[in-house]
Design a protein around this motif. Structure first.
Motif, PDB file in Angstrom:
ATOM      1  N   LEU A   1     -10.304   1.348  -1.517  1.00 48.40           N
ATOM      2  CA  LEU A   1      -9.885   1.798  -2.843  1.00 48.40           C
ATOM      3  C   LEU A   1     -10.787   1.228  -3.927  1.00 48.40           C
ATOM      4  CD1 LEU A   1      -6.029   1.219  -2.513  1.00 48.40           C
ATOM      5  CD2 LEU A   1      -7.167   3.432  -2.562  1.00 48.40           C
TER       6      LEU A   1
ATOM      7  N   ASP B   1      -8.043   2.803  -8.864  1.00 48.29           N
ATOM      8  CA  ASP B   1      -7.211   3.748  -8.114  1.00 48.29           C
ATOM      9  C   ASP B   1      -5.746   3.320  -8.119  1.00 48.29           C
ATOM     10  OD1 ASP B   1      -9.457   5.183  -7.519  1.00 48.29           O
ATOM     11  OD2 ASP B   1      -9.704   4.352  -5.510  1.00 48.29           O
TER      12      ASP B   1
ATOM     13  N   TYR C   1      -2.186   2.861  -6.419  1.00 51.22           N
ATOM     14  CA  TYR C   1      -1.720   2.659  -5.049  1.00 51.22           C
ATOM     15  C   TYR C   1      -0.347   2.003  -5.105  1.00 51.22           C
ATOM     16  CZ  TYR C   1      -2.516   2.418  -0.017  1.00 51.22           C
ATOM     17  OH  TYR C   1      -2.458   2.633   1.348  1.00 51.22           O
TER      18      TYR C   1
ATOM     19  N   TYR D   1       1.213   3.217   1.042  1.00 49.06           N
ATOM     20  CA  TYR D   1       0.766   2.425   2.191  1.00 49.06           C
ATOM     21  C   TYR D   1       1.615   2.748   3.418  1.00 49.06           C
ATOM     22  CZ  TYR D   1      -0.574  -1.745   4.875  1.00 49.06           C
ATOM     23  OH  TYR D   1      -1.043  -2.601   5.843  1.00 49.06           O
TER      24      TYR D   1
END
Length: 246
Positions: A12, A16, A18, A23
């Protein structure tokens, strides 16, 4: 890493978006493939929510839209963390009592959900354990407190010797990114701002790392599925895993 194939490392960019939910989805998809050719897969790490997301599942919390995310990012910068904590206390007093109020990411994310949905963040957190199509064995590594702290201190010194200061200086112009609000960077950013001298910044990195280690242990020791070993007890760990599956 030279001997064992690793995943989700260096994948990443720092800007980015996340989350533990993403995940969970990506790891489960990968495991479907890995278990076609491997009997065992090792999930390693210390980030508590991410480990739990894979092992037990994570609540279906709505994805925050870009407009809300940008608004909250701006408010954090302009109003500060304390003001956002006060707002969270009004909107979701239950989560306010348990959240780490020194962690901007946790506070901001809860407020994003509250303002975007009109509901409390708590209402989305059902904490229901999901069944997985594979067996899980949890191994915890622990050390005597003094040895652990000495290792942490030595690691920070090694990181400084290997260029952490220079790396942080390169990242400094982008200090407002969530990915950079981590132990190591934020203390050095404050040093660049003149808040304290370099020696104190380094000591704060050590202290905050020790604090996070204690938090990890407290979190994981609430889970009675963990079996604890000294890191050097490699044979015992392997024997335990082998016997577990016999």
């Amino acid at each position: 890493m030279k001997e064992v194939k690793h995943y989700f490392v260096g994948t990443l960019g720092i800007a980015d978006y996340y989350s533990a939910s993403l995940y969970e989805q990506q790891v489960l998809a990968l495991l479907d493939n890995l278990f076609q050719t491997h009997d065992y897969v090792l999930l390693s790490g210390g980030s508590m929510m991410y480990i739990d997301a894979v092992c037990d599942g994570i609540d279906d919390i709505p994805t925050v839209d870009d407009e809300t995310r940008e608004t909250m990012k701006r408010r954090l910068k302009e109003e500060g963390l304390e003001a956002l904590c006060k707002e969270l206390r009004k909107l979701d007093p239950e989560y306010y009592e348990e959240v780490d109020r020194q962690n901007p990411r946790r506070v901001v994310h809860a407020l994003e959900i509250c303002t975007m949905t009109g509901k409390t963040y708590t209402s989305f957190r059902k904490r229901e354990r999901r069944e997985r199509p594979f067996r899980i064995i949890k191994i915890g590594l622990t050390l005597p407190r003094e040895e652990l702290y000495n290792r942490i201190n030595a690691r920070v010194d090694r990181m400084m010797n290997e260029g952490l200061l220079e790396e942080a200086r390169i990242m400094y112009p982008r200090r407002d990114l969530n990915a950079l609000n981590t132990v190591g960077y934020k203390e050095l950013f404050d040093y660049f701002d003149g808040r304290w001298p370099l020696e104190e910044a380094v000591e704060r990195i050590k202290g905050n790392t020790r604090r996070y280690a204690r938090k990890q242990l407290t979190w994981y020791k609430k889970d009675d599925r963990f079996h604890w070993f000294h890191p050097q007890d490699k044979e015992e760990i392997i024997n335990y895993i082998t016997q577990y599956y016999e």
